[in-house]
Write a protein that holds these residues in place. Structure first.
Motif, PDB file in Angstrom:
ATOM      1  N   ASN A  64      55.689  55.601  37.929  1.00 40.91           N
ATOM      2  CA  ASN A  64      54.282  55.168  37.986  1.00 40.91           C
ATOM      3  C   ASN A  64      54.081  53.887  37.171  1.00 40.91           C
ATOM      4  O   ASN A  64      55.019  53.402  36.526  1.00 40.91           O
ATOM      5  CB  ASN A  64      53.319  56.283  37.528  1.00 40.91           C
ATOM      6  N   GLY A  65      52.881  53.378  37.190  1.00 43.21           N
ATOM      7  CA  GLY A  65      52.599  52.103  36.529  1.00 43.21           C
ATOM      8  C   GLY A  65      52.562  52.214  35.014  1.00 43.21           C
ATOM      9  O   GLY A  65      52.822  51.233  34.308  1.00 43.21           O
ATOM     10  N   THR A  66      52.222  53.398  34.517  1.00 44.01           N
ATOM     11  CA  THR A  66      52.202  53.624  33.071  1.00 44.01           C
ATOM     12  C   THR A  66      53.622  53.541  32.523  1.00 44.01           C
ATOM     13  O   THR A  66      53.894  52.891  31.504  1.00 44.01           O
ATOM     14  CB  THR A  66      51.609  55.025  32.774  1.00 44.01           C
ATOM     15  N   LEU A  69      55.077  50.078  32.348  1.00 45.18           N
ATOM     16  CA  LEU A  69      54.716  49.398  31.095  1.00 45.18           C
ATOM     17  C   LEU A  69      55.578  49.893  29.935  1.00 45.18           C
ATOM     18  O   LEU A  69      56.050  49.100  29.112  1.00 45.18           O
ATOM     19  CB  LEU A  69      53.238  49.668  30.770  1.00 45.18           C
ATOM     20  N   THR A  90      40.524  47.343  29.619  1.00 45.79           N
ATOM     21  CA  THR A  90      41.601  47.642  30.554  1.00 45.79           C
ATOM     22  C   THR A  90      41.600  49.137  30.803  1.00 45.79           C
ATOM     23  O   THR A  90      40.808  49.877  30.203  1.00 45.79           O
ATOM     24  CB  THR A  90      42.975  47.197  29.999  1.00 45.79           C
ATOM     25  N   PHE A  91      42.486  49.590  31.676  1.00 47.03           N
ATOM     26  CA  PHE A  91      42.714  51.017  31.863  1.00 47.03           C
ATOM     27  C   PHE A  91      43.580  51.503  30.698  1.00 47.03           C
ATOM     28  O   PHE A  91      44.415  50.771  30.183  1.00 47.03           O
ATOM     29  CB  PHE A  91      43.408  51.244  33.211  1.00 47.03           C
ATOM     30  N   THR A  94      47.515  50.816  29.602  1.00 49.91           N
ATOM     31  CA  THR A  94      48.029  49.586  28.987  1.00 49.91           C
ATOM     32  C   THR A  94      48.229  49.789  27.484  1.00 49.91           C
ATOM     33  O   THR A  94      49.273  49.437  26.925  1.00 49.91           O
ATOM     34  CB  THR A  94      47.057  48.411  29.227  1.00 49.91           C
ATOM     35  N   VAL A 136      46.306  41.689  31.383  1.00 45.34           N
ATOM     36  CA  VAL A 136      45.954  42.483  32.565  1.00 45.34           C
ATOM     37  C   VAL A 136      45.125  41.610  33.501  1.00 45.34           C
ATOM     38  O   VAL A 136      44.155  40.987  33.063  1.00 45.34           O
ATOM     39  CB  VAL A 136      45.141  43.739  32.166  1.00 45.34           C
ATOM     40  N   ASP A 162      50.559  43.091  33.077  1.00 46.95           N
ATOM     41  CA  ASP A 162      50.217  44.361  33.710  1.00 46.95           C
ATOM     42  C   ASP A 162      49.484  44.001  35.005  1.00 46.95           C
ATOM     43  O   ASP A 162      48.286  43.727  35.003  1.00 46.95           O
ATOM     44  CB  ASP A 162      49.335  45.194  32.775  1.00 46.95           C
ATOM     45  N   GLN A 165      46.857  46.002  39.195  1.00 43.74           N
ATOM     46  CA  GLN A 165      45.726  45.801  40.110  1.00 43.74           C
ATOM     47  C   GLN A 165      45.879  44.507  40.900  1.00 43.74           C
ATOM     48  O   GLN A 165      44.940  44.093  41.576  1.00 43.74           O
ATOM     49  CB  GLN A 165      44.421  45.755  39.290  1.00 43.74           C
ATOM     50  N   SER A 186      51.653  49.175  39.590  1.00 39.93           N
ATOM     51  CA  SER A 186      51.408  50.585  39.910  1.00 39.93           C
ATOM     52  C   SER A 186      51.241  50.707  41.418  1.00 39.93           C
ATOM     53  O   SER A 186      50.668  49.818  42.061  1.00 39.93           O
ATOM     54  CB  SER A 186      50.128  51.062  39.218  1.00 39.93           C
ATOM     55  N   TYR A 188      49.802  53.678  42.592  1.00 42.86           N
ATOM     56  CA  TYR A 188      48.919  54.838  42.676  1.00 42.86           C
ATOM     57  C   TYR A 188      48.084  54.726  43.969  1.00 42.86           C
ATOM     58  O   TYR A 188      47.939  53.643  44.525  1.00 42.86           O
ATOM     59  CB  TYR A 188      48.018  54.854  41.429  1.00 42.86           C
ATOM     60  N   GLY A 198      53.834  55.805  41.785  1.00 43.70           N
ATOM     61  CA  GLY A 198      54.959  54.885  41.772  1.00 43.70           C
ATOM     62  C   GLY A 198      54.679  53.680  40.906  1.00 43.70           C
ATOM     63  O   GLY A 198      53.519  53.381  40.587  1.00 43.70           O
TER      64      GLY A 198
HETATM   65  C1  LIG Z   1      46.527  51.896  37.464  1.00 46.11           C
HETATM   66  C2  LIG Z   1      46.801  51.126  36.244  1.00 46.11           C
HETATM   67  C3  LIG Z   1      47.866  51.464  35.390  1.00 46.11           C
HETATM   68  C4  LIG Z   1      48.639  52.743  35.492  1.00 46.11           C
HETATM   69  O1  LIG Z   1      49.262  52.974  36.674  1.00 46.11           O
HETATM   70  P1  LIG Z   1      49.666  54.484  37.092  1.00 46.11           P
HETATM   71  O2  LIG Z   1      50.538  54.252  38.281  1.00 46.11           O
HETATM   72  O3  LIG Z   1      48.387  55.178  37.431  1.00 46.11           O
HETATM   73  O4  LIG Z   1      50.373  55.099  35.952  1.00 46.11           O
HETATM   74  C5  LIG Z   1      48.147  50.622  34.326  1.00 46.11           C
HETATM   75  N1  LIG Z   1      47.420  49.533  34.089  1.00 46.11           N
HETATM   76  C6  LIG Z   1      46.367  49.184  34.852  1.00 46.11           C
HETATM   77  C7  LIG Z   1      45.617  47.936  34.540  1.00 46.11           C
HETATM   78  C8  LIG Z   1      46.016  49.984  35.955  1.00 46.11           C
HETATM   79  O5  LIG Z   1      44.966  49.634  36.699  1.00 46.11           O
END
Ligand SMILES: *Cc1c(COP(=O)(O)O)cnc(C)c1O
Length: 376
Positions: A64-66, A69, A90-91, A94, A136, A162, A165, A186, A188, A198
């Motif tokens: 995943n995107g987390t 990072l 940010t989400f 990050t 980001v 990051d 998005q 990410s 998602y 992913g």
């Molecule tokens: C969605 C998102 C993530 C995390 O991605 P996941 O795949 O949900 O873990 C990290 N950073 C930002 C800015 C995001 O929008």
């Protein structure tokens, strides 16, 4: 006010994935071939095609995107006692990825117009404890990377983008994710391209790519089975996820073009409307238009507007709460983050998926206008 017809009540979600390519065929191939875990042809193909898409040498898939990072920070050697500059707006992933490394996120405020971080704000937080900068590209609008890189270079620290998005967004012609030391994505379900869950790490540095690969696969030495020279993780993507991701990537041009179209319909409908302002599009780049987002004027009750839209079957989201307001991070506050606080209180994300048509966007625009205090 037009009476609500059948069509008017169709539910409009903030983000829905659009599957217009080979998704189903590729997933079936995984099931029929038995390759459902993290070995299989789609992993390598997705990685290679994604590297080409970003214009970089290496793309390494992960779950995943987390985690993307986390891997990028670990590959850079970020550890306990280090500080990493991140945006407060940010989400949460990050900032959390920095915390997972035992390091401390140092928050910076964002620009009032385009909602991303700026070089001067980053420079103001530079100390010799800072070991990396994470930027980001909020809602797909690229940050001004040239001055940010210039500051980071001057202090000798790497930059992670990051780009969760911002798949396919461009900064001065170059694809976001390719502009820093490493970039992370990410996939998602609500992102520009999805693989269910992913993530991907991209970089032009061979050594960092090797470190990411080692870390994500339990740290096992590629030349010696069951030899683990480092503490690794199981952060792998599955072949099924990569199958969906590859099918999405094959249609990336379609996804990006549709999102641009949706954003331009919104812009035409909302520009000049009193009490509503859109995210500023900067001339240095081209947004991926992840979420069309608006700020409501100071006196407007955001929740009331969101409720009015919901009553018409239109889903919206409030903006992210800035990191410095969250219980896990508020003790780190050093100074006010006026832009992030203001934006976070006033912002809403509107339905933004690639499958929206012009009529749906008109319906959102119309309902939004009518829900404003000045609305007619
Ligand atoms: C969605 C998102 C993530 C995390 O991605 P996941 O795949 O949900 O873990 C990290 N950073 C930002 C800015 C995001 O929008």
């Amino acid at each position: 006010m037009a009476p609500d017809g059948e069509e008017e009540r169709e539910w409009l979600p903030v983000a829905a994935p659009a599957f217009v390519g080979n998704e189903k065929r590729y997933v079936l191939e995984c099931l029929e071939s038995g390759w459902v875990s993290s070995i299989g042809r789609f992993i390598g193909e997705f990685e290679q095609r994604f590297a080409e898409f970003c214009g970089v040498k290496h793309a390494i898939s992960c779950c995943n995107g987390t985690v993307a990072l986390h891997l990028a920070l670990l590959a850079l050697g970020i550890k306990r006692g280090d500080e990493v500059i991140v945006p407060t707006f940010t989400f949460v992933a990050t900032a959390n990825a920095v915390t997972y490394c035992g390091a401390t996120p140092i928050f910076v405020d964002c620009d009032a117009g385009y909602w991303g971080v700026t070089a001067d704000r980053i420079e103001a937080k530079m100390t010799d404890r800072v070991k990396a900068v994470v930027v980001v590209h909020m809602y797909g609008q690229p940050c001004d990377m040239a001055p940010i890189r210039e500051v980071a270079d001057r202090y000798g620290v790497p930059v992670i983008e990051d780009a969760a998005q911002a798949h396919g967004a461009r900064y001065k012609g170059e694809v976001t994710g390719s502009l820093g030391t490493l970039g992370t994505f990410s996939f998602y379900g609500n992102k520009i391209l999805t693989s269910g869950e992913g993530g991907m790490v991209v970089t032009n540095h061979d050594d960092l790519a090797g470190a990411v690969r080692l870390l994500k696969g339990q740290g096992m030495d590629p030349a010696r089975r069951y030899w683990f020279p480092i503490l690794g993780y199981n952060y792998r993507m599955t072949n099924i996820e990569a199958a969906i991701g590859l099918a999405q990537l094959e249609k990336a041009a379609w996804h990006l073009q549709k999102r641009e179209q949706v954003a331009s319909w919104y812009r035409a409908g909302l520009e000049g409307v009193e009490g509503v302002s859109l995210q500023q599009e900067m001339d240095w780049g081209r947004s991926s238009h992840w979420m069309v987002s608006v700020l409501l004027g100071g006196g407007i009750d955001r929740d009331a507007v969101m409720h009015a839209l919901l009553a018409s079957g239109i889903e919206t989201r409030p903006f992210f709460i800035p990191m410095h307001r969250l219980p896990i991070y508020e003790s780190i506050i050093e100074d006010p983050f006026l832009n992030a606080d203001s934006i976070s209180r006033r912002g809403i994300n509107l339905p933004s998926g690639a499958s929206l048509d012009e009529k749906a966007v008109e319906r959102v625009v119309d309902r939004l206008k009518r829900s404003l205090p000045s609305g007619s």
